[in-house]
Design a protein around this motif. Sequence first.
Motif, mmCIF file in Angstrom:
data_model
loop_
_atom_site.group_PDB
_atom_site.id
_atom_site.type_symbol
_atom_site.label_atom_id
_atom_site.label_comp_id
_atom_site.label_asym_id
_atom_site.label_seq_id
_atom_site.Cartn_x
_atom_site.Cartn_y
_atom_site.Cartn_z
ATOM 1 N N ASN A 473 11.274 -37.680 12.784
ATOM 2 C CA ASN A 473 10.470 -38.233 11.702
ATOM 3 C C ASN A 473 9.991 -39.643 12.001
ATOM 4 O OD1 ASN A 473 10.457 -36.250 9.278
ATOM 5 N ND2 ASN A 473 12.515 -36.157 10.133
ATOM 6 N N ASN A 544 5.221 -33.159 5.279
ATOM 7 C CA ASN A 544 5.590 -34.106 6.340
ATOM 8 C C ASN A 544 4.363 -34.667 7.020
ATOM 9 O OD1 ASN A 544 8.380 -34.058 6.105
ATOM 10 N ND2 ASN A 544 8.524 -32.139 7.232
ATOM 11 N N ASN A 547 4.045 -36.757 10.278
ATOM 12 C CA ASN A 547 5.355 -36.846 10.912
ATOM 13 C C ASN A 547 5.657 -35.580 11.678
ATOM 14 O OD1 ASN A 547 5.889 -39.283 9.624
ATOM 15 N ND2 ASN A 547 6.625 -38.247 7.790
ATOM 16 N N SER A 550 10.627 -31.640 10.531
ATOM 17 C CA SER A 550 12.077 -31.617 10.650
ATOM 18 C C SER A 550 12.546 -30.230 11.032
ATOM 19 C CB SER A 550 12.721 -32.019 9.324
ATOM 20 O OG SER A 550 12.387 -33.329 8.994
ATOM 21 N N ALA A 666 18.074 -43.857 3.570
ATOM 22 C CA ALA A 666 16.645 -44.001 3.279
ATOM 23 C C ALA A 666 16.472 -44.700 1.944
ATOM 24 C CB ALA A 666 15.973 -42.633 3.245
ATOM 25 N N ARG A 689 3.523 -42.494 4.109
ATOM 26 C CA ARG A 689 3.525 -41.807 5.409
ATOM 27 C C ARG A 689 2.623 -42.472 6.438
ATOM 28 N NH1 ARG A 689 3.283 -36.747 2.211
ATOM 29 N NH2 ARG A 689 5.408 -35.919 2.139
ATOM 30 N N ALA A 693 8.335 -42.619 8.196
ATOM 31 C CA ALA A 693 8.731 -41.215 8.069
ATOM 32 C C ALA A 693 9.210 -41.010 6.640
ATOM 33 C CB ALA A 693 9.833 -40.884 9.061
ATOM 34 N N THR A 694 8.525 -40.139 5.894
ATOM 35 C CA THR A 694 8.732 -40.043 4.450
ATOM 36 C C THR A 694 8.977 -38.610 4.016
ATOM 37 O OG1 THR A 694 7.266 -41.950 4.125
ATOM 38 C CG2 THR A 694 7.695 -40.548 2.199
ATOM 39 N N LEU A 695 9.982 -38.430 3.173
ATOM 40 C CA LEU A 695 10.275 -37.148 2.550
ATOM 41 C C LEU A 695 9.753 -37.183 1.114
ATOM 42 C CD1 LEU A 695 11.910 -34.398 2.646
ATOM 43 C CD2 LEU A 695 13.801 -35.707 1.641
ATOM 44 N N LEU A 714 17.044 -34.945 3.643
ATOM 45 C CA LEU A 714 16.974 -36.232 4.336
ATOM 46 C C LEU A 714 17.734 -36.171 5.661
ATOM 47 C CD1 LEU A 714 17.606 -38.733 1.393
ATOM 48 C CD2 LEU A 714 15.545 -38.666 2.816
ATOM 49 N N HIS A 718 14.335 -40.364 8.422
ATOM 50 C CA HIS A 718 13.576 -40.738 7.235
ATOM 51 C C HIS A 718 13.836 -42.184 6.840
ATOM 52 C CE1 HIS A 718 13.437 -36.260 6.372
ATOM 53 N NE2 HIS A 718 12.178 -36.630 6.299
ATOM 54 N N ALA A 721 12.059 -41.792 0.706
ATOM 55 C CA ALA A 721 11.958 -40.520 -0.013
ATOM 56 C C ALA A 721 11.238 -40.808 -1.329
ATOM 57 C CB ALA A 721 13.334 -39.933 -0.287
#
Length: 782
Positions: A473, A544, A547, A550, A666, A689, A693-695, A714, A718, A721
């Motif tokens: 990520n 994602n 990114n 995952s 995160a 993003r 790296a973002t969820l 996560l 990351h 979030a």
Amino acid sequence: MKLSRILKEVKINSIYRTGAKTIKKGGFRKNSNYDPDISSLHYRAQDVQPGGLFVAIPGLFADGHDFIDQARMRGALAIVSQKPVQSDHSVTENISQTKAKQIKNDLTVIEVDNSRKTLAMISAAFFQNPSEKLNIIGITGTNGKTTTAYLIESILSAAGLKTGVIGTINYRYLGKVFENPVTTPESLDLQKILDTMQKEGVTHVVLEVSSHAIDLFRVENCFIDTGVFTNLTQDHLDYHGDMDSYWFCKKRLFTEYLPSGRKKDRAVAVINRENAKGRELFEILPVRGISTGNSADNMIRPKKIEHGLSGIAGNVLTPSGSFDFKSPLVGKHNIENILSAIGAGIALDLSLDHIKAGIENLFYIPGRLERIAGNNGCFVYVDYAHTPDALSNVLGSLKAISQKKIICVFGCGGDRDKEKRPLMGEIAGRLCDLAIVTSDNPRTEDPEKIIEHICLGLKKTCNHEYSLPSLENGFDKKGFVIEPNRRDAIKLGIDLSRRGDTVLIAGKGHEAYQILGNKTVSFSDRKEAQIALVSKAKNTNQPNKGNPKSKSSHEIPWTIADTLKATGGEIICGDVNHKFTGISIDSRNISSSQLYVAIKGEIHDGHSFAEDAVRQGIAGIIVDKDKAKDLPLTKWKEKQILCIAVKNTTKALGDLACFHRKRANASVIAITGSNGKTTTREMTAVVARQHFATLSSKGNFNNEIGLPLTLLKLNHGHKWAVVELGMNAPGEISRLGDICMPDIGVITNIGPAHLEGVGSIEGVMRAKGELLDKIKNGGTAV
């Protein structure tokens, strides 16, 4: 053509016919027996045609003298050799009786001191010296030959001159393009190409001259009008042995060829004095010289130069005056190439208008800082940089003008100069934010050994090595990673890039192949970059976005100790040594490596599907204490299936998510409100993003089950979030806040929604306001 005419300028040690008793020493004896008509020239025995002359030359991997018999069998009338040729056998082996019967013709053998040099001389004679009828611009140097050749070609075309080019990428003229296996062709091939160009109307030829070509006499009797020197830095030491030998070879073009050829009285040398060896060379030139460089003592120099990712602009001073120009070429090093091309134009007495037009008309050079188009907001370039100096120039230029991070994908060729590998690693480590070390053309060397050599230098300037899983990520720290597969390395570099970042794919440039062992396979950096960019664009609307995706195998593992600590549960049965890759509540799609949590929902009870999950191969399950007595624990115990009992599995799921949120480290943005939660969450995630790296939550995953399932995805990669919190009754936001522990809390608005659960708008305000109490100390409320 008569043999005597072909050999007119050749110094001959002896001439004889195989099978003859008499041998003529010291020159050519002209008579009908010894002076046949030669219909063709050859240096590859398998290409010999009846009536041809075969020149046996020693090669890097094979010796033409070993194939004299083959040439004779194919009908050669004469042989040029630097070794004696016996009448009944070749240089290296006896001929069998069967083979001897096949070879009926006697050969005229011409012995010389150097058959390579002789090949060049007789090739020029056979094609009647085409270089005398052409204006030849010869370019040599470690780097910049191809770019300078393209620039000069563009200038000549702008002047209306019919131009041919022979170089690294191909040879071409008048709209025709042909593959060229080496930078400078073998002398016979070179003379044949020049002859064809001249007969089809070409007047000017731009010729890239490699050090191999000079050392191997490929440009002997190729008479050059203008010689251009770009620079000299480390390369080809596998061939030359040391830098002194390499330099001696390069400068021969100017100290031997230009002043001694048939054009010596009008020959001109254009020398880049920005390079130390260029300054040295300019001082010893035996012909008229034109100097280029930044300092005021150069005849051609730049003024007010500006350069960026869109190109180069400025003013150039020349002996014929000055002019402004704009070039789409990128990089500081290209200023030197432009000055060299201008020098060639001045040497050819071309107008400044034509020189300016030629520079501005050239939009790109294949594989030379060539921009690969994409709409992802990042800048992707493919470049041929395969030497320390070239890599330093390209990365240095990009670093000076890049907006954000630089990612470099590079390797080093096998069976070539090993000393440059750690040097290139050191340069990449110093100038890149992320260096991705991969294979180039490993040839017969072990790719991993080549990478080891690179990393010896890389670790001097960059001491943080990423593993591939850790980059799932993105990255936030300067470092390097090893990915031996070049295709995967290119995709990784582009996937990791963010808007404003620059990706350089270095080493192979225009090449459409990769040499693996003794095989050559189809491979293009440019095509692979295009494929990766298209793939990245297709994923821009996915959760994602921007990114690398995952993978479950790279999630943070769960130990039994972690699980018990998070839930406060107790083990009923099973193997306590199990580890799990993740958490799931779906018995239909669970992985055998995940821990199953049996959730009792409004419609279905997960406990009823526990056996289905066991049949999927799981090794662990979390259940309600009150439900445990109804489950086949004896059977599970026999199978060593771990069973953990908790008071409430829904609460346990939230507790697992809270524990996981803490160890993933995160930052969390939690969004709630009566309206606009989803839109705000999606927009916030898109912004985040671009840099991290973002969820982000999916769909309506905003309750006591959906939020934990989101947070449980996560991993250590990351950085943020972005989650959505929904509610139907007082206290629900408070619980969700306990689970996600937000760093930033966002309340979009308060409106008349869910009044059945809270009674009034004031009740909605109090329920939504529960989020404010859950923001971490030092956090932010929006």
